[in-house]
Design an enzyme around this catalytic site. Structure first.
Site, PDB file in Angstrom:
ATOM      1  NE  ARG A 102      43.506  31.591  39.459  1.00  0.00           N
ATOM      2  CZ  ARG A 102      43.549  30.430  38.830  1.00  0.00           C
ATOM      3  NH1 ARG A 102      42.492  29.981  38.188  1.00  0.00           N
ATOM      4  NH2 ARG A 102      44.648  29.709  38.840  1.00  0.00           N
ATOM      5  CG  HIS A 129      49.837  30.595  37.451  1.00  0.00           C
ATOM      6  ND1 HIS A 129      49.546  30.516  38.800  1.00  0.00           N
ATOM      7  CD2 HIS A 129      49.042  29.675  36.843  1.00  0.00           C
ATOM      8  CE1 HIS A 129      48.598  29.603  38.982  1.00  0.00           C
ATOM      9  NE2 HIS A 129      48.278  29.073  37.825  1.00  0.00           N
ATOM     10  CD  GLN A 132      50.731  25.355  36.754  1.00  0.00           C
ATOM     11  OE1 GLN A 132      49.577  25.438  37.146  1.00  0.00           O
ATOM     12  NE2 GLN A 132      51.310  24.179  36.531  1.00  0.00           N
ATOM     13  CG  ASP A 224      48.670  28.330  29.645  1.00  0.00           C
ATOM     14  OD1 ASP A 224      47.634  27.668  29.845  1.00  0.00           O
ATOM     15  OD2 ASP A 224      48.861  29.463  30.146  1.00  0.00           O
ATOM     16  CB  CYS A 264      49.704  25.248  33.650  1.00  0.00           C
ATOM     17  SG  CYS A 264      48.804  26.288  32.485  1.00  0.00           S
ATOM     18  NE  ARG A 292      49.524  25.191  41.151  1.00  0.00           N
ATOM     19  CZ  ARG A 292      48.489  25.928  40.710  1.00  0.00           C
ATOM     20  NH1 ARG A 292      47.908  25.620  39.562  1.00  0.00           N
ATOM     21  NH2 ARG A 292      48.055  26.979  41.394  1.00  0.00           N
TER      22      ARG A 292
HETATM   23  N1   CP Z   1      46.716  25.558  36.383  1.00  0.00           N
HETATM   24  C1   CP Z   1      45.801  26.252  37.100  1.00  0.00           C
HETATM   25  O1   CP Z   1      46.103  27.263  37.759  1.00  0.00           O
HETATM   26  O2   CP Z   1      44.565  25.703  37.067  1.00  0.00           O
HETATM   27  P1   CP Z   1      43.219  26.352  37.656  1.00  0.00           P
HETATM   28  O3   CP Z   1      42.894  27.542  36.806  1.00  0.00           O
HETATM   29  O4   CP Z   1      42.216  25.251  37.546  1.00  0.00           O
HETATM   30  O5   CP Z   1      43.474  26.757  39.071  1.00  0.00           O
HETATM   31  N1  NVA Z   2      47.267  31.374  31.064  1.00  0.00           N
HETATM   32  C1  NVA Z   2      46.093  30.767  31.643  1.00  0.00           C
HETATM   33  C2  NVA Z   2      46.490  29.876  32.778  1.00  0.00           C
HETATM   34  C3  NVA Z   2      45.371  29.134  33.433  1.00  0.00           C
HETATM   35  C4  NVA Z   2      45.798  28.340  34.615  1.00  0.00           C
HETATM   36  C5  NVA Z   2      45.130  31.855  32.102  1.00  0.00           C
HETATM   37  O1  NVA Z   2      45.576  32.876  32.615  1.00  0.00           O
HETATM   38  O2  NVA Z   2      43.921  31.681  31.920  1.00  0.00           O
END
Ligand code: CP
Ligand code: NVA
Length: 311
Positions: A102, A129, A132, A224, A264, A292
């Site tokens: 990440r 992502h 997701q 989102d 999400c 997920r």
């Molecule tokens: N939706 C998602 O990726 O959640 P987290 O940021 O909690 O991993």
């Molecule tokens: N768009 C959001 C998604 C979180 C899962 C972010 O990048 O923070």
């Protein structure tokens, strides 16, 4: 060739197979039937940003597949003291069978993957992502039976989730509209790619700046957060610009009667979505979150079983 999943386009040749396998893996799990193809394998998970769903679903998923996952924070790794992402990738590749990352920047994701000899899975960056969206497509398939007659309208910020949704929707032949305030449209290159794939697969990919107009007849509404991780300095301006983009009862009433509402997560009730909608009868957000686990188990089994170590 190792199988990285940096973009959802990386699974374009097998997206429908992965969704079918994810459903089979989910059924096995619910029937209490063990499925442990990754015995003895390890997943290294590097998180530059916080996570609830991604961290827990990957870790639990590896355990259920018979393997093991390690949570790696850049603060604790030597990255925090200046070791490069390239050296980190080469070293981790000698220990683990797959890396989940990440990242703040897609460039770092690409750099890690380029230097790693084991598969790399994108657990979110500023561009996409993909995991997701695999879970979301699994959820849509379960709730709607397929994609062909579906129209997903994404209401909110043209961010990483929106980008992957455009590509993922196009790949499975689903119509997708990204409805954002002016100036917050999704990545232009991704939009053009999604449109081209959509032409080939028979789905319409479009943009809108009018939320009430866009959701008319929608079978799926998706939203989102307005402020993604790393975008905090834009908060005040965004709160002003997004005020007509809350997914609330009025918006849902304009959509198809059997519309499902997706997010999400994490969600902010009273900003991008009202409490009445996220906690109401159209919402499928917790099924999405559960998926997920199943979708990522399918991805991990796929990339780790066939991995090719080149060093
Ligand atoms: N939706 C998602 O990726 O959640 P987290 O940021 O909690 O991993
Ligand atoms: N768009 C959001 C998604 C979180 C899962 C972010 O990048 O923070």
């Amino acid at each position: 060739m190792k199988k990285d999943v940096i973009s959802i386009l990386d699974v374009q040749d097998r997206i429908k197979d992965l969704l079918r396998i994810a459903a089979e893996i989910k059924k096995k799990h619910n029937d209490g039937e063990p499925f442990t193809p990754l015995k003895g394998k390890s997943l290294g998970m590097i998180f530059e940003k916080p996570s609830t769903r991604t961290r827990i679903s990957f870790e639990v998923g590896m355990t259920q597949l018979g393997g093991h996952a390690l949570y790696l924070s850049p603060k604790d790794l030597q990255i925090g003291r200046g070791e490069t992402i390239a050296d980190t990738a080469m070293v981790l590749s000698r220990y683990v069978d797959c890396i989940m990352y990440r990242a703040f920047k897609n460039e770092m994701m690409v750099e890690l993957a380029r230097n790693s000899t084991v598969p790399v899975i994108n657990g979110l960056d500023d561009r996409e992502h993909p995991c997701q969206i695999m879970a979301d497509l699994l959820t849509i398939k379960e709730k709607k039976g397929g994609f062909e007659d579906q129209h997903l309208v994404y209401v909110g910020d043209g961010n990483n989730v929106c980008n992957s949704l455009l590509l993922g929707g196009a790949l499975v032949g689903m119509d997708v509209t990204a409805c954002t305030p002016k100036g917050y449209e999704p990545n232009e290159e991704i939009l053009q790619k999604a449109k081209a794939i959509g032409k080939e697969k028979g789905s319409v990919i479009s943009l809108s700046n009018d939320s009430e107009e866009a959701v008319k007849g929608a079978t799926i509404i998706y939203t989102d957060v307005w402020i993604s991780m790393g975008d905090e300095e834009e908060k005040e301006r965004k709160l002003r610009d997004f005020k007509d983009f809350e997914v609330n009862d009025r918006l849902v009433s304009l959509a198809s009667e059997d519309v499902i509402v997706m997010h999400c997560l994490p969600a902010h009730r009273g900003l991008e979505i009202s409490a009445s909608v996220i906690d109401g009868p159209h919402s499928v957000v917790f099924d999405q979150a559960e998926n997920r686990l199943h979708a990522q188990k399918a991805i991990m089994a796929d990339v780790m079983q066939s991995r090719f170590k080149s060093h």
